[in-house]
Motif scaffolding. Structure first.
Motif, PDB file in Angstrom:
ATOM      1  N   ALA A  41      -0.603   9.291   4.446  1.00  0.00           N
ATOM      2  CA  ALA A  41      -0.094   9.957   5.369  1.00  0.00           C
ATOM      3  C   ALA A  41       0.953   8.837   6.160  1.00  0.00           C
ATOM      4  CB  ALA A  41      -1.017  10.359   6.572  1.00  0.00           C
ATOM      5  N   LEU A  42       0.585   7.748   6.564  1.00  0.00           N
ATOM      6  CA  LEU A  42       1.410   6.697   7.030  1.00  0.00           C
ATOM      7  C   LEU A  42       2.559   6.145   6.125  1.00  0.00           C
ATOM      8  CD1 LEU A  42      -1.150   4.272   8.903  1.00  0.00           C
ATOM      9  CD2 LEU A  42       0.155   6.289   9.937  1.00  0.00           C
ATOM     10  N   LEU A  43       2.309   6.208   4.996  1.00  0.00           N
ATOM     11  CA  LEU A  43       3.127   5.612   3.968  1.00  0.00           C
ATOM     12  C   LEU A  43       4.394   6.782   3.696  1.00  0.00           C
ATOM     13  CD1 LEU A  43       4.023   3.380   1.727  1.00  0.00           C
ATOM     14  CD2 LEU A  43       2.688   4.680   0.277  1.00  0.00           C
ATOM     15  N   ILE A  44       3.757   8.008   3.590  1.00  0.00           N
ATOM     16  CA  ILE A  44       4.826   9.000   3.406  1.00  0.00           C
ATOM     17  C   ILE A  44       5.628   9.156   4.555  1.00  0.00           C
ATOM     18  CG2 ILE A  44       5.210  11.567   3.312  1.00  0.00           C
ATOM     19  CD1 ILE A  44       2.869  11.697   1.423  1.00  0.00           C
ATOM     20  N   GLY A  45       5.057   9.247   5.836  1.00  0.00           N
ATOM     21  CA  GLY A  45       5.902   9.056   7.202  1.00  0.00           C
ATOM     22  C   GLY A  45       6.790   7.966   7.415  1.00  0.00           C
TER      23      GLY A  45
END
Length: 192
Positions: free
Chosen positions: A52-56
């Motif tokens: 999630a952090l990577l996509i964000g």
């Protein structure tokens, strides 16, 4: 932490600090009703957090938006009653999140609440409820889609054919399918 060396890679460095903050928070503060779960563990939540952090980050989200995703990731499966479909575990986890914020004087984020609440529901319901909320902006829909993709990318833990890539919502998630398999293999080696 099984991702420590991965986080030191230059590509993932921008998400290292938020990942470490939210992972530590989860380990120290979030109570899971199924601690012996086979599928819905803190390790699963850690992978969802990372994805999630990577996509964000790839989407250029703000620090507050990244934090909303982080908090959703660490709470989202904390109130499961079983390892099956368990519709309603999202609502229970969202209420746990809200109560936790109240009881520990933490800032409450309605986006995190809605993402967590509807992550176990069909998109038509989740997106409709987010759109109806006067307290949420259109960006909440993007956060919901990112989170649902991050959670879906970890479906390989259920079997090699458990992820239907056609249901992924973001281009970034489509590009992370093989990386999600790698994260799962890496965590299995670390914890076996």
């Amino acid at each position: 932490m099984f991702l420590a060396d991965t986080l030191n890679d230059l590509v993932y460095k921008p998400i290292k600090k938020p990942y470490e903050i939210w992972h530590k928070f989860m380990e120290q503060n979030v109570e899971f009703w199924l601690p012996e779960s086979e599928w819905h563990t803190k390790t699963h939540c850690a992978r969802v957090l990372f994805l999630a952090l990577l996509i964000g980050h790839q989407k250029g989200l703000s620090a507050k938006e990244i934090d909303a995703l982080g908090m959703a990731a660490v709470f989202h499966d904390s109130r499961r009653l079983d390892d099956g479909i368990d519709k309603g575990h999202g609502r229970r986890a969202a209420e746990y999140y809200k109560d936790y914020c109240r009881g520990h004087d933490l800032p409450y984020d309605a986006r995190t609440y809605y993402i967590t609440y509807y992550h176990d529901q069909d998109d038509s319901l989740g997106l409709s409820e987010i759109a109806k909320s006067s307290s949420l902006s259109e960006r909440a829909i993007l956060l919901y889609q990112i989170f649902k993709d991050a959670d879906a990318l970890d479906r390989f833990r259920l079997g090699p054919d458990a992820l239907n890539v056609n249901l992924l919502r973001t281009e970034e998630a489509h590009r992370l399918v093989n990386f999600a398999k790698y994260l799962l293999q890496k965590s299995r080696k670390t914890y076996s």
